[in-house]
Write an enzyme that holds these catalytic residues in place. Sequence first.
Site, PDB file in Angstrom:
ATOM      1  N   ARG A 175       0.823  -1.205   0.000  1.00 25.40           N
ATOM      2  CA  ARG A 175       0.000   0.000   0.000  1.00 25.40           C
ATOM      3  C   ARG A 175       0.861   1.261   0.000  1.00 25.40           C
ATOM      4  O   ARG A 175       0.535   2.245  -0.674  1.00 25.40           O
ATOM      5  CB  ARG A 175      -0.930   0.000   1.216  1.00 25.40           C
ATOM      6  CG  ARG A 175      -2.049  -1.014   1.133  1.00 25.40           C
ATOM      7  CD  ARG A 175      -2.817  -1.094   2.436  1.00 25.40           C
ATOM      8  NE  ARG A 175      -3.900  -2.062   2.361  1.00 25.40           N
ATOM      9  CZ  ARG A 175      -4.394  -2.708   3.409  1.00 25.40           C
ATOM     10  NH1 ARG A 175      -3.895  -2.470   4.622  1.00 25.40           N
ATOM     11  NH2 ARG A 175      -5.373  -3.586   3.269  1.00 25.40           N
ATOM     12  N   ARG A 234      -6.614   1.249  15.083  1.00 24.45           N
ATOM     13  CA  ARG A 234      -6.309   2.062  13.898  1.00 24.45           C
ATOM     14  C   ARG A 234      -7.361   3.147  13.686  1.00 24.45           C
ATOM     15  O   ARG A 234      -7.030   4.291  13.361  1.00 24.45           O
ATOM     16  CB  ARG A 234      -6.187   1.161  12.668  1.00 24.45           C
ATOM     17  CG  ARG A 234      -5.043   0.177  12.761  1.00 24.45           C
ATOM     18  CD  ARG A 234      -4.920  -0.673  11.512  1.00 24.45           C
ATOM     19  NE  ARG A 234      -3.953  -1.755  11.723  1.00 24.45           N
ATOM     20  CZ  ARG A 234      -3.304  -2.375  10.762  1.00 24.45           C
ATOM     21  NH1 ARG A 234      -3.507  -2.042   9.506  1.00 24.45           N
ATOM     22  NH2 ARG A 234      -2.454  -3.346  11.031  1.00 24.45           N
TER      23      ARG A 234
END
Length: 305
Positions: free
Chosen positions: A125, A148
Amino acid sequence: MGSRGSPLALRQTEIVQERLSALGVETEIMRVKTSGDVFLDKPLHQLTGTGVFVAEIDERMLSGEIDLAVHSMKDLPTKRPEELTISAVLKRDSPYDILLSRDGSQKGIEGLKEGATVGTSSMRRTAQLRRARPDLNVASLRGNLQTRLSKLQRGDYDAIVLAEAGLERMKIKMDYARLDRERFVPSANQGTIIVVAKRGSAAESFSRNLDHEASRAETMIERRILETVGGGCVVPMAVHAIVSGDSARVLAEVLSLDGRRFVRLDENITLGPDAQSQAEDIGQRLMKMGGRELVDEAVRQFGSQ
């Protein structure tokens, strides 16, 4: 059944538990703490060895403490103990990446301000983000799904990139933008829950009933390409297969760490006994096109294969 202790891992194991229960097979869940869950202060590529979310659970199965294990398939190393087998590949959920912005924007990556800080734990990513937007500040993001999301909400990042499947399984409703599959080719096996068992065991026999043929075909093609290229989690690599009828479209790419250089193939594989050799050929051609140099660069910087 062995499972990591994170809420998402437990939810995935509960999904398998519910489906086995519908078949008349009752199970209980044993939580196992893995290396990947302990060292949350380090990026994944800095953890030594492969299978940081898997090895301890394998050991429990080999010692007879558990009969089945449930994993996200993308966490499973391509090199596995001979005694263990993937007894079931569940029907695949979304394999795609999503971008969540702190302001709730659904504009996607083009809507981020110049120099925005984007969090991810993935080398793949990171490279794809840098390729698409070299101005972005891509920062390491670890922790379970809830951690997160809380880091995003408290302002540590302007945006974060996650797997769409995780939010779907946890039934979390948020505004987000799905990243384009052609530009952000997913990781091999993303969105797939698997069951692991000892070969020849009763547990293997029971869990085979959960296997989804098309998802197994897609993910095994992806795994063969991944294995052929090698490099482990330090290499920015993407591969995604989509089965349609008797063939699968495969997008595969290997990127440099900064995303500026990459090699890419868009191919069709005919399903059947020759599918794995076709997948291996794609991996070998990626390497000949320049993938070998990109793998070697990443390995030199972050560790050995």
